[in-house]
Design a protein around this motif. Structure first.
Motif, mmCIF file in Angstrom:
data_model
loop_
_atom_site.group_PDB
_atom_site.id
_atom_site.type_symbol
_atom_site.label_atom_id
_atom_site.label_comp_id
_atom_site.label_asym_id
_atom_site.label_seq_id
_atom_site.Cartn_x
_atom_site.Cartn_y
_atom_site.Cartn_z
ATOM 1 N N ALA A 248 56.894 31.637 -4.070
ATOM 2 C CA ALA A 248 57.570 31.961 -2.818
ATOM 3 C C ALA A 248 56.570 31.967 -1.680
ATOM 4 C CB ALA A 248 58.254 33.330 -2.909
ATOM 5 N N HIS A 249 57.061 31.650 -0.512
ATOM 6 C CA HIS A 249 56.230 31.649 0.690
ATOM 7 C C HIS A 249 56.851 32.653 1.656
ATOM 8 C CE1 HIS A 249 54.937 30.250 4.691
ATOM 9 N NE2 HIS A 249 53.829 29.921 4.059
ATOM 10 N N LEU A 250 56.070 33.636 2.061
ATOM 11 C CA LEU A 250 56.591 34.719 2.889
ATOM 12 C C LEU A 250 55.856 34.789 4.223
ATOM 13 C CD1 LEU A 250 58.483 37.144 3.152
ATOM 14 C CD2 LEU A 250 56.760 38.538 1.977
ATOM 15 N N THR A 251 56.609 34.643 5.296
ATOM 16 C CA THR A 251 56.067 34.675 6.651
ATOM 17 C C THR A 251 56.752 35.787 7.421
ATOM 18 O OG1 THR A 251 55.855 32.260 6.554
ATOM 19 C CG2 THR A 251 55.628 33.294 8.708
ATOM 20 N N ALA A 252 55.994 36.497 8.270
ATOM 21 C CA ALA A 252 56.560 37.600 9.042
ATOM 22 C C ALA A 252 56.174 37.484 10.510
ATOM 23 C CB ALA A 252 56.071 38.936 8.478
ATOM 24 N N PHE A 253 57.124 37.837 11.390
ATOM 25 C CA PHE A 253 56.885 37.837 12.830
ATOM 26 C C PHE A 253 57.272 39.210 13.388
ATOM 27 C CE2 PHE A 253 57.702 33.470 11.648
ATOM 28 C CZ PHE A 253 56.757 32.746 12.354
ATOM 29 N N HIS A 254 56.442 39.717 14.279
ATOM 30 C CA HIS A 254 56.649 41.046 14.841
ATOM 31 C C HIS A 254 57.572 41.001 16.056
ATOM 32 C CE1 HIS A 254 55.289 44.718 17.164
ATOM 33 N NE2 HIS A 254 55.564 45.224 15.974
ATOM 34 N N GLU A 255 58.545 41.903 16.077
ATOM 35 C CA GLU A 255 59.475 41.955 17.198
ATOM 36 C C GLU A 255 58.746 42.313 18.491
ATOM 37 O OE1 GLU A 255 63.781 44.023 18.325
ATOM 38 O OE2 GLU A 255 62.370 45.111 17.039
ATOM 39 N N GLY A 256 59.016 41.567 19.541
ATOM 40 C CA GLY A 256 58.427 41.871 20.842
ATOM 41 C C GLY A 256 57.352 40.890 21.253
ATOM 42 N N ASP A 257 56.349 40.656 20.387
ATOM 43 C CA ASP A 257 55.268 39.738 20.751
ATOM 44 C C ASP A 257 55.187 38.526 19.832
ATOM 45 O OD1 ASP A 257 54.332 40.904 18.448
ATOM 46 O OD2 ASP A 257 52.580 41.846 19.368
ATOM 47 N N ALA A 258 55.977 38.488 18.773
ATOM 48 C CA ALA A 258 55.984 37.379 17.813
ATOM 49 C C ALA A 258 54.659 37.217 17.081
ATOM 50 C CB ALA A 258 56.369 36.060 18.493
ATOM 51 N N ALA A 259 53.901 38.295 16.948
ATOM 52 C CA ALA A 259 52.665 38.236 16.160
ATOM 53 C C ALA A 259 52.997 37.758 14.758
ATOM 54 C CB ALA A 259 52.011 39.610 16.113
ATOM 55 N N PHE A 260 52.094 37.005 14.165
ATOM 56 C CA PHE A 260 52.364 36.323 12.903
ATOM 57 C C PHE A 260 51.565 36.911 11.741
ATOM 58 C CE2 PHE A 260 51.749 33.118 9.743
ATOM 59 C CZ PHE A 260 52.825 32.252 9.799
ATOM 60 N N ALA A 261 52.200 37.022 10.607
ATOM 61 C CA ALA A 261 51.521 37.444 9.379
ATOM 62 C C ALA A 261 52.058 36.608 8.232
ATOM 63 C CB ALA A 261 51.749 38.925 9.108
ATOM 64 N N HIS A 262 51.195 36.278 7.289
ATOM 65 C CA HIS A 262 51.589 35.437 6.164
ATOM 66 C C HIS A 262 51.177 36.121 4.870
ATOM 67 C CE1 HIS A 262 51.123 31.353 3.930
ATOM 68 N NE2 HIS A 262 52.280 31.916 3.696
ATOM 69 N N LEU A 263 52.138 36.397 4.004
ATOM 70 C CA LEU A 263 51.877 37.105 2.757
ATOM 71 C C LEU A 263 52.240 36.226 1.575
ATOM 72 C CD1 LEU A 263 52.847 39.122 5.097
ATOM 73 C CD2 LEU A 263 53.058 40.791 3.295
ATOM 74 N N HIS A 264 51.381 36.228 0.553
ATOM 75 C CA HIS A 264 51.646 35.423 -0.637
ATOM 76 C C HIS A 264 51.900 36.311 -1.844
ATOM 77 C CE1 HIS A 264 50.774 31.214 0.469
ATOM 78 N NE2 HIS A 264 50.178 31.798 1.473
ATOM 79 N N PRO A 265 52.723 35.826 -2.773
ATOM 80 C CA PRO A 265 52.963 36.605 -3.992
ATOM 81 C C PRO A 265 51.738 36.587 -4.896
ATOM 82 C CG PRO A 265 53.998 34.465 -4.165
ATOM 83 C CD PRO A 265 53.502 34.581 -2.752
ATOM 84 N N THR A 266 51.586 37.636 -5.666
ATOM 85 C CA THR A 266 50.482 37.701 -6.623
ATOM 86 C C THR A 266 50.962 37.339 -8.023
ATOM 87 O OG1 THR A 266 50.890 40.063 -6.992
ATOM 88 C CG2 THR A 266 49.305 39.478 -5.279
ATOM 89 N N THR A 267 52.238 37.004 -8.143
ATOM 90 C CA THR A 267 52.797 36.621 -9.431
ATOM 91 C C THR A 267 52.202 35.295 -9.896
ATOM 92 O OG1 THR A 267 54.893 37.684 -8.809
ATOM 93 C CG2 THR A 267 54.941 36.162 -10.680
ATOM 94 N N LYS A 268 51.749 35.252 -11.136
ATOM 95 C CA LYS A 268 51.140 34.047 -11.686
ATOM 96 C C LYS A 268 52.183 32.948 -11.873
ATOM 97 C CE LYS A 268 48.326 32.382 -15.561
ATOM 98 N NZ LYS A 268 47.658 32.757 -16.835
ATOM 99 N N VAL A 269 51.815 31.723 -11.487
ATOM 100 C CA VAL A 269 52.705 30.581 -11.639
ATOM 101 C C VAL A 269 52.504 29.975 -13.030
ATOM 102 C CG1 VAL A 269 53.277 28.278 -10.796
ATOM 103 C CG2 VAL A 269 52.703 30.090 -9.171
ATOM 104 N N THR A 270 53.594 29.896 -13.799
ATOM 105 C CA THR A 270 53.493 29.409 -15.182
ATOM 106 C C THR A 270 54.425 28.240 -15.468
ATOM 107 O OG1 THR A 270 55.136 31.054 -15.880
ATOM 108 C CG2 THR A 270 52.800 31.672 -16.038
ATOM 109 N N GLY A 271 55.077 27.702 -14.450
ATOM 110 C CA GLY A 271 56.010 26.598 -14.665
ATOM 111 C C GLY A 271 57.282 26.819 -13.877
#
Length: 312
Positions: A248-271
């Motif tokens: 999964a790809h998770l992106t976040a924007f802050h209300e008011g100024d649209a500041a950006f943050a990008h969070l990645h899952p720590t779940t191991k990819v196995t297929g």
């Protein structure tokens, strides 16, 4: 499934939860982000522009570890067009309303020349995002680069209003080699701009028949675990496919100024059997409402879900 930054640039949020005393891992806010989107959701907050997709090539003024998905560490919120001598440049200050349009830009280095060599990050050399000031119209694109260093991001139709576009990249040469950057510029789409109220904070949302439930209560400036569970017709989803080397790809924007943050899952990819639970280390720097956009893939189709998260 928003000042620039070093890792917001590679768009990665990697922070470690402080479960063990004395051990505090840093969660990188990664801006910019990754991901080409071939699917879209009709949920509130996404009706001003669907997510676009574009092929990846090899190699302003402000407004508005080795775990799976881990990016280089960085700081910042992506709300500047320059950092450490690198600058996001573009002649495009306006884009047409209601029809697809290409946003052309370049990244210049400390020597003032266009950068043409970029490191691969999550299978791409450049991640590009567009968001309207009311946090609608989210688009996540992988632009293409010409030999002279000019990038072209093919955007889906945009609604009138003030927009901000973000470029997330890592130079592969020069003084910034190996460093993650996220730079942004403002762009205007002429026309009658009707503001869409931000949906109220919630713990669940739906997209394309999938229900996503978020568990966790992030506090500003602190690393907290965040879990997203995905179900369909009440049954756990276990067929998530890898997307940009993660489930999964998770992106976040802050209300008011649209500041950006990008969070990645720590779940191991196995297929092609990811889910139903995806774990994230979330560290959002500012309190208030954040609009989260989570992208995940099943059956070769990319889905995008949106949800408002309150950060204390």
């Amino acid at each position: 499934m928003i000042p620039s930054s070093r890792l917001i640039a590679r768009r990665r949020a990697i922070a470690a939860s402080g479960a063990t005393a004395g051990a505090t891992a840093a969660l990188a806010l990664a801006l910019a982000a990754c991901g080409s989107s071939s699917g879209s959701s009709s949920m509130p907050g996404m009706d001003h522009g669907s997510t676009s997709s574009a092929a990846s090539s090899s190699s302003a003024s402000p407004s508005m570890g080795d775990m799976p998905g881990k990016d280089h560490m960085a700081s910042g919120n992506g709300l500047s067009d320059s950092q450490d001598g690198y600058r996001l440049t573009s002649k495009d200050t306006t884009l047409p309303s209601g029809k697809p349009a290409a946003y052309r830009f370049a990244v210049t280095g400390p020597d003032g020349k266009p950068v043409t060599e970029f490191a691969v990050d999550q299978t791409k050399r450049m991640h590009f995002y567009a968001i309207r000031s009311d946090l609608t119209g989210f688009q996540h694109i992988h632009p293409t680069m010409a030999a002279d260093g000019t990038w072209s991001a093919d955007l889906s139709a945009l609604a009138p209003g003030s927009w901000r576009v973000f470029a997330s990249f890592t130079p592969n040469t020069g003084t910034g080699r190996g460093e993650d950057f996220v730079l942004s510029r403002a762009v205007t789409v002429p026309g009658n701009a009707a503001k869409t109220p931000l949906p109220a904070p919630a713990t669940s949302t739906e997209a394309d028949g999938y229900t996503l439930t978020v568990k966790g209560e992030p506090m500003a400036g602190m690393a907290h675990p965040l879990t997203v569970s995905i179900t369909r017709e009440g049954k756990p989803v276990t067929d998530l496919e890898p997307y940009l080397d993660t489930y999964a790809h998770l992106t976040a924007f802050h209300e008011g100024d649209a500041a950006f943050a990008h969070l990645h899952p720590t779940t191991k990819v196995t297929g092609d059997n990811g889910g139903p639970d995806l774990s994230f280390h979330a560290e959002l720097p500012t309190s208030g409402n954040w609009r989260l956009f989570l992208q995940f893939q099943t059956g070769g189709k990319l889905h995008t879900a949106a949800l408002t998260l309150r950060v204390g």
